[in-house]
Design a protein around this motif. Structure first.
Motif, PDB file in Angstrom:
ATOM      1  N   PHE A  18       8.143   0.297  60.152  1.00  0.00           N
ATOM      2  CA  PHE A  18       7.936   1.889  60.028  1.00  0.00           C
ATOM      3  C   PHE A  18       7.656   2.676  58.840  1.00  0.00           C
ATOM      4  O   PHE A  18       7.111   3.599  58.838  1.00  0.00           O
ATOM      5  N   GLU A  19       8.439   2.024  57.857  1.00  0.00           N
ATOM      6  CA  GLU A  19       8.000   2.526  56.442  1.00  0.00           C
ATOM      7  C   GLU A  19       6.330   2.651  56.223  1.00  0.00           C
ATOM      8  O   GLU A  19       5.939   3.679  55.807  1.00  0.00           O
ATOM      9  N   GLY A  20       5.931   1.497  56.487  1.00  0.00           N
ATOM     10  CA  GLY A  20       4.500   1.281  56.331  1.00  0.00           C
ATOM     11  C   GLY A  20       3.617   2.172  57.282  1.00  0.00           C
ATOM     12  O   GLY A  20       2.507   2.677  56.935  1.00  0.00           O
ATOM     13  N   GLY A  21       4.051   2.502  58.648  1.00  0.00           N
ATOM     14  CA  GLY A  21       3.439   3.309  59.425  1.00  0.00           C
ATOM     15  C   GLY A  21       3.582   4.671  59.128  1.00  0.00           C
ATOM     16  O   GLY A  21       2.436   5.388  59.239  1.00  0.00           O
ATOM     17  N   ILE A  22       4.643   5.084  58.521  1.00  0.00           N
ATOM     18  CA  ILE A  22       4.784   6.535  58.113  1.00  0.00           C
ATOM     19  C   ILE A  22       3.620   6.687  56.743  1.00  0.00           C
ATOM     20  O   ILE A  22       3.268   7.741  56.775  1.00  0.00           O
ATOM     21  N   LYS A  23       3.849   5.915  55.853  1.00  0.00           N
ATOM     22  CA  LYS A  23       3.069   5.888  54.656  1.00  0.00           C
ATOM     23  C   LYS A  23       1.636   5.906  55.178  1.00  0.00           C
ATOM     24  O   LYS A  23       0.838   6.611  54.627  1.00  0.00           O
ATOM     25  N   ASP A  24       1.193   4.932  56.090  1.00  0.00           N
ATOM     26  CA  ASP A  24      -0.125   5.003  56.218  1.00  0.00           C
ATOM     27  C   ASP A  24      -0.627   6.368  57.023  1.00  0.00           C
ATOM     28  O   ASP A  24      -1.836   6.739  56.539  1.00  0.00           O
ATOM     29  N   CYS A  25       0.229   6.916  57.779  1.00  0.00           N
ATOM     30  CA  CYS A  25      -0.252   8.003  58.520  1.00  0.00           C
ATOM     31  C   CYS A  25      -0.401   9.081  57.319  1.00  0.00           C
ATOM     32  O   CYS A  25      -1.438  10.106  57.539  1.00  0.00           O
ATOM     33  N   LEU A  26       0.807   9.467  56.753  1.00  0.00           N
ATOM     34  CA  LEU A  26       0.736  10.547  55.740  1.00  0.00           C
ATOM     35  C   LEU A  26      -0.494  10.307  54.750  1.00  0.00           C
ATOM     36  O   LEU A  26      -1.096  11.282  54.290  1.00  0.00           O
ATOM     37  N   ALA A  27      -0.755   8.964  54.379  1.00  0.00           N
ATOM     38  CA  ALA A  27      -2.008   8.586  53.494  1.00  0.00           C
ATOM     39  C   ALA A  27      -3.100   9.115  54.169  1.00  0.00           C
ATOM     40  O   ALA A  27      -4.168   9.918  53.487  1.00  0.00           O
ATOM     41  N   GLY A  28      -3.519   9.043  55.278  1.00  0.00           N
ATOM     42  CA  GLY A  28      -4.478   9.379  55.985  1.00  0.00           C
ATOM     43  C   GLY A  28      -4.618  11.112  55.940  1.00  0.00           C
ATOM     44  O   GLY A  28      -5.626  11.755  55.846  1.00  0.00           O
ATOM     45  N   ILE A  29      -3.524  11.775  56.459  1.00  0.00           N
ATOM     46  CA  ILE A  29      -3.591  13.405  56.133  1.00  0.00           C
ATOM     47  C   ILE A  29      -3.826  13.714  54.852  1.00  0.00           C
ATOM     48  O   ILE A  29      -4.425  14.670  54.580  1.00  0.00           O
ATOM     49  N   CYS A  30      -3.010  12.914  53.879  1.00  0.00           N
ATOM     50  CA  CYS A  30      -3.241  13.215  52.476  1.00  0.00           C
ATOM     51  C   CYS A  30      -5.075  13.329  51.981  1.00  0.00           C
ATOM     52  O   CYS A  30      -5.405  13.887  51.215  1.00  0.00           O
ATOM     53  N   ALA A  31      -5.604  12.099  52.355  1.00  0.00           N
ATOM     54  CA  ALA A  31      -7.029  11.821  52.369  1.00  0.00           C
ATOM     55  C   ALA A  31      -7.706  13.178  52.685  1.00  0.00           C
ATOM     56  O   ALA A  31      -8.613  13.653  52.051  1.00  0.00           O
ATOM     57  N   GLU A  32      -7.522  13.551  53.735  1.00  0.00           N
ATOM     58  CA  GLU A  32      -8.174  14.644  54.386  1.00  0.00           C
ATOM     59  C   GLU A  32      -8.077  16.035  54.014  1.00  0.00           C
ATOM     60  O   GLU A  32      -8.841  16.819  53.827  1.00  0.00           O
ATOM     61  N   ALA A  33      -6.644  16.263  53.316  1.00  0.00           N
ATOM     62  CA  ALA A  33      -6.341  17.467  52.409  1.00  0.00           C
ATOM     63  C   ALA A  33      -6.733  17.105  51.105  1.00  0.00           C
ATOM     64  O   ALA A  33      -6.564  18.247  50.391  1.00  0.00           O
ATOM     65  N   GLY A  34      -7.168  16.225  50.375  1.00  0.00           N
ATOM     66  CA  GLY A  34      -7.473  16.125  49.190  1.00  0.00           C
ATOM     67  C   GLY A  34      -6.219  16.091  48.393  1.00  0.00           C
ATOM     68  O   GLY A  34      -6.217  16.540  47.197  1.00  0.00           O
ATOM     69  N   VAL A  35      -5.127  15.467  48.715  1.00  0.00           N
ATOM     70  CA  VAL A  35      -3.911  15.498  48.110  1.00  0.00           C
ATOM     71  C   VAL A  35      -3.509  13.914  47.630  1.00  0.00           C
ATOM     72  O   VAL A  35      -3.620  13.060  48.596  1.00  0.00           O
ATOM     73  N   LYS A  36      -3.025  13.733  46.756  1.00  0.00           N
ATOM     74  CA  LYS A  36      -2.406  12.198  46.227  1.00  0.00           C
ATOM     75  C   LYS A  36      -0.959  12.480  46.548  1.00  0.00           C
ATOM     76  O   LYS A  36      -0.233  13.296  45.934  1.00  0.00           O
ATOM     77  N   VAL A  37      -0.357  11.547  46.962  1.00  0.00           N
ATOM     78  CA  VAL A  37       1.136  11.361  47.276  1.00  0.00           C
ATOM     79  C   VAL A  37       1.761   9.851  47.125  1.00  0.00           C
ATOM     80  O   VAL A  37       1.018   8.908  47.504  1.00  0.00           O
ATOM     81  N   ASP A  38       2.863   9.800  46.128  1.00  0.00           N
ATOM     82  CA  ASP A  38       3.328   8.534  46.041  1.00  0.00           C
ATOM     83  C   ASP A  38       4.079   8.324  47.436  1.00  0.00           C
ATOM     84  O   ASP A  38       4.985   8.771  48.054  1.00  0.00           O
TER      85      ASP A  38
END
Length: 237
Positions: free
Chosen positions: A22-42
């Motif tokens: 689930f951690e990988g799933g949450i991070k992957d989904c948030l990474a996709g949203i971040c890419a669309e928003a032009g934001v980098k998140v650890d």
């Protein structure tokens, strides 16, 4: 001394975090949203914020609660705080993957033991998780079935009642889980034999899982499901 593996008839499993990443799933989904928003998140920072938001008094059942959680953490991550993105995070649970060793280990273990799923996830999400894992479970208990969540003892009592109807007791169950807070501590207090799968053995902290007030030394300890499967098979030689 821990009981011999041959003494068990059932293996009960936490699902989200032990078998499903689930951690990988949450991070992957948030990474996709971040890419669309032009934001980098650890990713680890995001998990810390998730954990803080997830465990609150107004939390909903999992993973439906991810809509609320997203709206809490989005401003802190610089992401758009819009319900549609929270719904996207919730719905991503349908595509979360099992850990690389989960499916094969469950196939091996199911040859000798009856496998019972015990998950705080709702039934709709569990059905996707079970399919991802190859539908290996003899029985399954979700938050919808029990009306509560681990570490509530009432969740475990439902499983005890189930095995009792088959003429067995909690002594016939080995409880397998990664969460010290949700599973290992309470299973010890309820008199179960337990096995800790330390999924984050190579990482610091507890990631997306709440930290327990105190660490519980498990009866068995492995860093992977394949480690458990190997040990149980070797015990039969």
């Amino acid at each position: 001394m821990a009981k011999n593996f041959a003494d068990f008839r059932y293996l009960s499993f936490d699902v989200v975090g032990t078998l499903i990443d689930f951690e990988g799933g949450i991070k992957d989904c948030l990474a996709g949203i971040c890419a669309e928003a032009g934001v980098k998140v650890d990713g680890e920072e995001a998990l810390t914020l998730y954990r803080e938001a997830r465990y609150s008094e107004n939390a909903d059942l999992f993973p439906d609660d991810l809509v609320r959680v997203y709206l809490v953490i989005a401003p802190k991550l610089g992401l758009p705080a819009e319900p549609a993105y929270g719904e996207r995070l919730r719905d991503s649970a349908r595509d979360w993957k099992g850990f690389d060793d989960s499916k094969d280990a469950l196939v091996r273990l199911s040859k000798k033991y009856r496998l019972i799923a015990m998950t705080n996830a709702r039934r709709w999400a569990f059905e996707h998780f079970a399919e991802e894992l190859g539908n290996p479970f003899y029985a399954a208990f979700t938050a919808d079935d029990t009306g509560t969540e681990k570490p509530d003892p009432a969740f475990f009592e439902r499983v005890f009642d189930f095995v009792a109807r088959e003429g067995n007791t909690k002594e016939d169950i080995l409880h397998v889980a990664q969460s010290q807070y949700h599973d290992i501590g309470i299973s010890r207090r309820l008199g179960m034999t337990n096995c800790w799968i330390e999924r984050r053995h190579s990482q610091k902290g507890y990631g997306g899982t709440i930290e327990p007030e105190q660490f519980t030394q498990p009866d068995y300890h492995f860093t992977s499901m394949v480690g458990l499967a190997n040990a149980m098979e070797e015990a039969d030689i």
